[in-house]
Design an enzyme around this catalytic site. Sequence first.
Site, mmCIF file in Angstrom:
data_model
loop_
_atom_site.group_PDB
_atom_site.id
_atom_site.type_symbol
_atom_site.label_atom_id
_atom_site.label_comp_id
_atom_site.label_asym_id
_atom_site.label_seq_id
_atom_site.Cartn_x
_atom_site.Cartn_y
_atom_site.Cartn_z
ATOM 1 N N HIS A 49 0.822 -1.210 0.000
ATOM 2 C CA HIS A 49 0.000 0.000 0.000
ATOM 3 C C HIS A 49 0.858 1.263 0.000
ATOM 4 O O HIS A 49 0.467 2.285 -0.581
ATOM 5 C CB HIS A 49 -0.970 -0.022 1.181
ATOM 6 C CG HIS A 49 -2.171 -0.884 0.932
ATOM 7 N ND1 HIS A 49 -2.170 -2.234 1.153
ATOM 8 C CD2 HIS A 49 -3.400 -0.590 0.431
ATOM 9 C CE1 HIS A 49 -3.344 -2.741 0.818
ATOM 10 N NE2 HIS A 49 -4.102 -1.768 0.375
ATOM 11 N N HIS A 64 5.634 -14.225 6.209
ATOM 12 C CA HIS A 64 6.119 -13.195 7.138
ATOM 13 C C HIS A 64 5.067 -12.871 8.188
ATOM 14 O O HIS A 64 5.341 -12.849 9.386
ATOM 15 C CB HIS A 64 6.493 -11.928 6.371
ATOM 16 C CG HIS A 64 7.218 -10.920 7.206
ATOM 17 N ND1 HIS A 64 6.564 -10.100 8.108
ATOM 18 C CD2 HIS A 64 8.535 -10.609 7.297
ATOM 19 C CE1 HIS A 64 7.454 -9.327 8.709
ATOM 20 N NE2 HIS A 64 8.656 -9.615 8.234
ATOM 21 N N GLU A 115 5.051 -13.390 12.099
ATOM 22 C CA GLU A 115 4.488 -12.276 12.864
ATOM 23 C C GLU A 115 2.980 -12.130 12.707
ATOM 24 O O GLU A 115 2.436 -11.082 13.030
ATOM 25 C CB GLU A 115 5.172 -10.968 12.434
ATOM 26 C CG GLU A 115 6.675 -10.950 12.661
ATOM 27 C CD GLU A 115 7.330 -9.676 12.154
ATOM 28 O OE1 GLU A 115 6.592 -8.750 11.761
ATOM 29 O OE2 GLU A 115 8.570 -9.607 12.145
ATOM 30 N N HIS A 161 14.743 -14.314 7.352
ATOM 31 C CA HIS A 161 13.714 -15.087 8.057
ATOM 32 C C HIS A 161 13.849 -16.571 7.763
ATOM 33 O O HIS A 161 13.741 -17.411 8.668
ATOM 34 C CB HIS A 161 12.322 -14.601 7.660
ATOM 35 C CG HIS A 161 11.921 -13.321 8.325
ATOM 36 N ND1 HIS A 161 11.858 -13.176 9.700
ATOM 37 C CD2 HIS A 161 11.547 -12.119 7.813
ATOM 38 C CE1 HIS A 161 11.480 -11.947 10.002
ATOM 39 N NE2 HIS A 161 11.286 -11.281 8.876
#
Length: 297
Positions: free
Chosen positions: A124, A182, A212, A244
């Site tokens: 966004h 993620h 998360e 990650h």
Amino acid sequence: MSRHPMVTRLLCLVFSCLIILACSPAFAGHGAPKAQKTGILLVAFGTSVEEARPALDKMGDRVRAAHPDIPVRWAYTAKMIRAKLRAEGIAAPSPAEALAGMAEEGFTHVAVQSLHTIPGEEFHGLLETAHAFQGLPKGLTRVSVGLPLIGTTADAEAVAEALVASLPADRKPGEPVVFMGHGTPHPADICYPGLQYYLWRLDPDLLVGTVEGSPSFDNVMAELDVRKAKRVWLMPLMAVAGDHARNDMAGDEDDSWTSQLARRGIEAKPVLHGTAESDAVAAIWLRHLDDALARLN
């Protein structure tokens, strides 16, 4: 009315880029309207892990093969990643810097393709930047943005099918595969449970977990307990197998997914390949890019 801090920072960056453009020789004078010049801007979160970068290089190669006559540029949305890359002497523009640079190069129409997985905060922010650059007097005439990997319900179904096509050849029937996403506090986190639905329609032993967001790793462990799993495959649900994947998923730390599985007597089989390395998954991003290019006309 006060502006959100992110919006204020974005406006300051855009105005700074416009000042640079206004002073550029490429934009001096009041000549005839410029001929259309189309470009592609690929935008990824980015990675500072050298071993993971070939995944993005491969994606760039696919784009150039599909559109050999259209120049391709890159940008990265993660500020921390940009700083690390620049410290290594690697060019790492933000989306705003890249769009300003393309305008200075004489591009008039730019298709911006997101290489994010879901339409979360990073995506966004990219939309806001692209909209700010479109139609400026001495900037870009048209800017369109391609959806991230999972942009629609149909995408979620297509991604599920692509992930199945990318499963390890050594995986035996009944062995669970956990895809690590993620996760985010953004409402787009709902994309992960949506993807889980379509994966379960194809194979009940395919699971989605996030670092998360939701489903959490605790949710994943509950599913593995039900299956009495002894061997589990771990795969990144991210464009690259970066920090990650190498630490939170496959690392030696006590809280990594691999270590947590080992404490329960489960053998973990990490696969350090990002989704951008899969031809089946990459094809979805390429379709989104085709749509973005079509919207330029």
